[in-house]
Scaffold this active site. Sequence first.
Site, PDB file in Angstrom:
ATOM      1  N   ASP A   5      -4.166  23.559 -24.793  1.00  0.00           N
ATOM      2  CA  ASP A   5      -3.278  22.680 -25.558  1.00  0.00           C
ATOM      3  C   ASP A   5      -2.431  23.562 -26.467  1.00  0.00           C
ATOM      4  O   ASP A   5      -2.229  24.740 -26.184  1.00  0.00           O
ATOM      5  CB  ASP A   5      -4.163  21.718 -26.374  1.00  0.00           C
ATOM      6  CG  ASP A   5      -3.508  20.369 -26.619  1.00  0.00           C
ATOM      7  OD1 ASP A   5      -2.516  20.326 -27.364  1.00  0.00           O
ATOM      8  OD2 ASP A   5      -3.984  19.361 -26.061  1.00  0.00           O
ATOM      9  N   HIS A  50      -1.096  18.691 -32.067  1.00  0.00           N
ATOM     10  CA  HIS A  50      -1.724  18.045 -30.918  1.00  0.00           C
ATOM     11  C   HIS A  50      -3.101  18.631 -30.611  1.00  0.00           C
ATOM     12  O   HIS A  50      -4.082  17.894 -30.415  1.00  0.00           O
ATOM     13  CB  HIS A  50      -0.807  18.168 -29.700  1.00  0.00           C
ATOM     14  CG  HIS A  50      -1.198  17.304 -28.554  1.00  0.00           C
ATOM     15  ND1 HIS A  50      -2.048  17.734 -27.560  1.00  0.00           N
ATOM     16  CD2 HIS A  50      -0.866  16.031 -28.232  1.00  0.00           C
ATOM     17  CE1 HIS A  50      -2.213  16.765 -26.667  1.00  0.00           C
ATOM     18  NE2 HIS A  50      -1.508  15.722 -27.064  1.00  0.00           N
ATOM     19  N   SER A  83      -3.557  11.351 -24.113  1.00  0.00           N
ATOM     20  CA  SER A  83      -4.108  12.660 -24.489  1.00  0.00           C
ATOM     21  C   SER A  83      -5.429  12.496 -25.217  1.00  0.00           C
ATOM     22  O   SER A  83      -6.392  13.241 -24.993  1.00  0.00           O
ATOM     23  CB  SER A  83      -3.143  13.401 -25.409  1.00  0.00           C
ATOM     24  OG  SER A  83      -2.000  13.831 -24.736  1.00  0.00           O
TER      25      SER A  83
END
Length: 451
Positions: A182, A214, A369
Amino acid sequence: MVIILRIFLLGCLVVPEISCTSVDSQKVVDWTHPPESGGISPSANQILITFEDERNQRVPIADAVSGYRQRGDYANSTWSLNVAEALAKDYGLRQVTQWPINSLGIHCVVYEIPVNLSMEQVLKRLEMDKRIEAVQAMKTFHVRGETYTDPYFKLQTGIRDMHVESAQRIATGRNIKVAVIDTGVDVGHPDLTGQIALEQNFVDESKASPDDIHGTAVAGIIAASANNQMGIVGIAPDAKLIVLKACWQISPQKAEAVCNSLTLALALNSAINLKSEIINLSLTGPQDTLVGRLVDKALDDGIIVVASTSSPFAAEKDFPSSIKRVIAVRTANAVGNSSPSDTGIVPAPGQEILTTLPHATYNFMSGSSFAAAHISGVIALLLQLNPHLGSEQILSMLQASMSPSTSAQAVNTVNACVAVASLSGSSDCGNPTVRSGSALLASPSVLMPDR
């Protein structure tokens, strides 16, 4: 947020013994970059070529021509350097960087094509070269999500919907290695301190950002500390995270991020070499040959791969969730708002999920996600009890754990306690009780410090 994975053209060189026709020496080569689109700086004139090199076990990830971060102290093999240089000369290309993918036994080189050359013609020439195994066009990947600004909108509804508290009486994911590919992670976050076993960065230093929103959010959902009198609790608080930074943010304080095939391939290669037990890929997009080969290699090695899919209707075309044996995860729907049957796709909480953010903060995030991160956490609980489980067995357990809910506030999702109890023989999966000191009892002021 949107993670965009830029995939380069791929060609695999098997035996470097047939010379390519050189470009016209009288042709003017124009290296001017094409206009950027949408502020994402796509490298539409870049290609990626791979060739076999039995010596690549001692070749570093990048060399001096690259802005990407180099790993290892070894030098590129002379053979690889010569092949890379010959290809650049034969096709009129400019070398950008090179690195090994030793889990596949190949060496990779990224080149730029002059903008005054036709991409279509270059592809045709590469396809005719007997050294070339495959060629593909650049593709774009997307992962979508939202950040809620109300810091006290809800607490950890996903924990309750999945009956995680009860599951954690049986297993906590102890010592299971979960690779998070990520953006990076804020390793100094108080809820992630001690949770990260290893951190690696495969991103160009020029793209560095002080925030890794994120990845920090995904990491918190999987393995935030439990019973530390602050913040939240992860699904598998005793798991160990391997943070592999392959994406970077587009702008500060926004969760939008981009990745490319170079960084993603390196991260997958590292996850395989480090013998991760789970790989979390919270991203999606069209098919890609090299990335697909690496995912298949991970699966063949017994690694469980979890990937997000944007919707039950997109699962067939989403990548890498469409790869056979990958655990595909979508955002669960509220009871009474069910989707058509989507066999093979696992639903998990993905709306308004409270999780960790950089600088010791928390906020609510939405998107598949974060649904994928929930399932990676649950799989860590299962692997603690039986480390020999395969992808198909795990998928069956997750799907079998689902049952209709009578709560108007609940969502149709995996029941973590039922899945774990199927291995332990426990029948203690009634209404979960929040334990003393649990993160869910923390005060809102601790949960959500003002930013």
